[in-house]
Scaffold this active site. Structure first.
Site, PDB file in Angstrom:
ATOM      1  N   PRO A   1       4.204  -7.691   4.544  1.00 50.11           N
ATOM      2  CA  PRO A   1       3.751  -8.483   5.688  1.00 50.11           C
ATOM      3  C   PRO A   1       3.811  -9.978   5.391  1.00 50.11           C
ATOM      4  CG  PRO A   1       1.913  -7.343   4.642  1.00 50.11           C
ATOM      5  CD  PRO A   1       3.136  -6.910   3.938  1.00 50.11           C
ATOM      6  N   GLU A   2       4.484 -10.687   6.240  1.00 50.99           N
ATOM      7  CA  GLU A   2       4.533 -12.142   6.153  1.00 50.99           C
ATOM      8  C   GLU A   2       3.624 -12.709   7.238  1.00 50.99           C
ATOM      9  OE1 GLU A   2       6.268 -14.089   4.021  1.00 50.99           O
ATOM     10  OE2 GLU A   2       7.200 -12.455   2.927  1.00 50.99           O
TER      11      GLU A   2
ATOM     12  N   ARG B   1       0.093  -0.188  -2.698  1.00 51.47           N
ATOM     13  CA  ARG B   1       0.107  -0.861  -3.993  1.00 51.47           C
ATOM     14  C   ARG B   1      -1.186  -1.605  -4.308  1.00 51.47           C
ATOM     15  NH1 ARG B   1       5.832  -3.669  -3.642  1.00 51.47           N
ATOM     16  NH2 ARG B   1       5.276  -4.576  -5.610  1.00 51.47           N
TER      17      ARG B   1
ATOM     18  N   HIS C   1      -2.303   6.813   1.472  1.00 54.27           N
ATOM     19  CA  HIS C   1      -2.880   5.676   0.746  1.00 54.27           C
ATOM     20  C   HIS C   1      -4.035   5.034   1.506  1.00 54.27           C
ATOM     21  CE1 HIS C   1       0.306   6.052  -2.158  1.00 54.27           C
ATOM     22  NE2 HIS C   1       1.216   5.966  -1.198  1.00 54.27           N
TER      23      HIS C   1
END
Length: 286
Positions: free
Chosen positions: A2-3, A117, A96
């Site tokens: 995500p930017e 992550r 996750h």
DNA sequence: AGATCGCCCTGCTTGC
DNA sequence: TGCAAGCAGGGCGATC
């Protein structure tokens, strides 16, 4: 990953689907997802319970939800792989899933923080007088913020005595610019990443800033339509990566301006992509 | 004390 | 084919 535009899409999604709702329960399923909440997951859940969330705010890639107890906010960062999903309560858990927020209403949806992550996370923080979570007080405004001061940025940039890509990634100067946007903006501006900032004229800095905004706004235009379906992807899957990037990830592919094969160079434990012809390196690589 | 660098993390890709 | 190394990278904290 995500930017800033994706995070902005998430912010809009949160405001639309979560703001105004009261937290019935918070479940922390992975301790690392609340590691910035120093008092721990139990405290996080206890303090959030019963709070009503306000309109989502954003600075750079940070997001926060002000709470009805005006002293504090829920701060979030998506990191490399984080997603905020509004999902039906009976939908199966994601692999996750790290944090779940249930709400005290009959809407039948819950907010989920999913992060493979675990670079991202949620935490509670006191607000500064400006209404900013105190731990992000050092983060500069981002280039899409109407209050971003272009002239002050140009001054600070040249005063830093550093190189231009380092400056673009320096969160105390400008926030929300990651590796991808930095490379894209530098390509558009025909600037090499190791160009000393002291050699940039003010018009050149203004032009570069314009390129940063252009790239971000283009991505925002694409991403802004992706969350209005029933299953509310408040997740920032904006389709940005379906767009054609001009620099990032294009090693050995022809420059879209001049056809010269693009290069990748290791840089600060990352990579920099550039056109060796359009973006000439500075004479002294010091 | 401002600048720099290593580390955190996991899954996909690459190479032997 | 299977394993291991490489790679992705934002942000923080340790270090100089």
């Amino acid at each position: 990953m995500p930017e800033l535009p994706e995070v902005e899409v998430v912010r809009r999604g949160l405001t639309r689907w979560v703001s105004g709702r009261t937290v019935a329960e918070a479940d922390v399923l992975h301790p690392r997802a609340v590691r910035r909440h120093l008092a721990g997951g139990g405290d996080f859940a206890a303090r959030l319970k019963g709070r009503t969330v306000g309109p989502a705010r954003r600075r750079g890639k940070y997001l926060w939800l002000p709470l009805d107890d005006p002293g504090f906010s829920v701060l979030g960062h998506l990191g490399m792989s984080g997603q905020l999903l509004v999902r039906p309560e009976d939908a199966p858990d994601e692999k996750h899933l790290r944090i779940r927020l249930r709400f005290a209403d009959g809407q039948g949806t819950e907010l989920r923080f999913v992060d493979q992550r675990t670079f991202g996370g949620l935490s509670l923080h006191d607000n500064t007088p400006d209404g900013l979570p105190d731990v992000i007080a050092h983060i500069a405004r981002d280039p899409l913020d109407p209050a971003f001061d272009d002239a002050a940025f140009a001054l600070a940039l040249r005063a830093k005595r550093t190189t231009v890509k380092r400056a673009l990634l320096d969160q105390s100067l400008i926030s929300g610019v990651g590796n991808i946007y930095a490379d894209e903006a530098l390509w558009r501006g025909r600037l090499h990443y190791d160009r000393p900032t002291a050699t940039l004229t003010r018009p050149r800095v203004a032009e570069l800033l314009g390129h940063v905004r252009d790239v971000m706004n283009a991505a925002l235009d694409v991403g802004g339509t992706s969350f209005d379906s029933l299953y509310v992807n408040v997740n920032g899957e904006s389709g940005y990566f379906d767009r054609s990037l001009d620099a990032y990830g294009r090693e050995d592919e022809p420059c879209r301006r001049c056809g010269t094969p693009m290069r990748r160079r290791p840089w600060m434990n990352r990579s920099s992509y550039y056109c060796p012809r359009c973006q000439r390196p500075p004479r002294t690589t010091a």
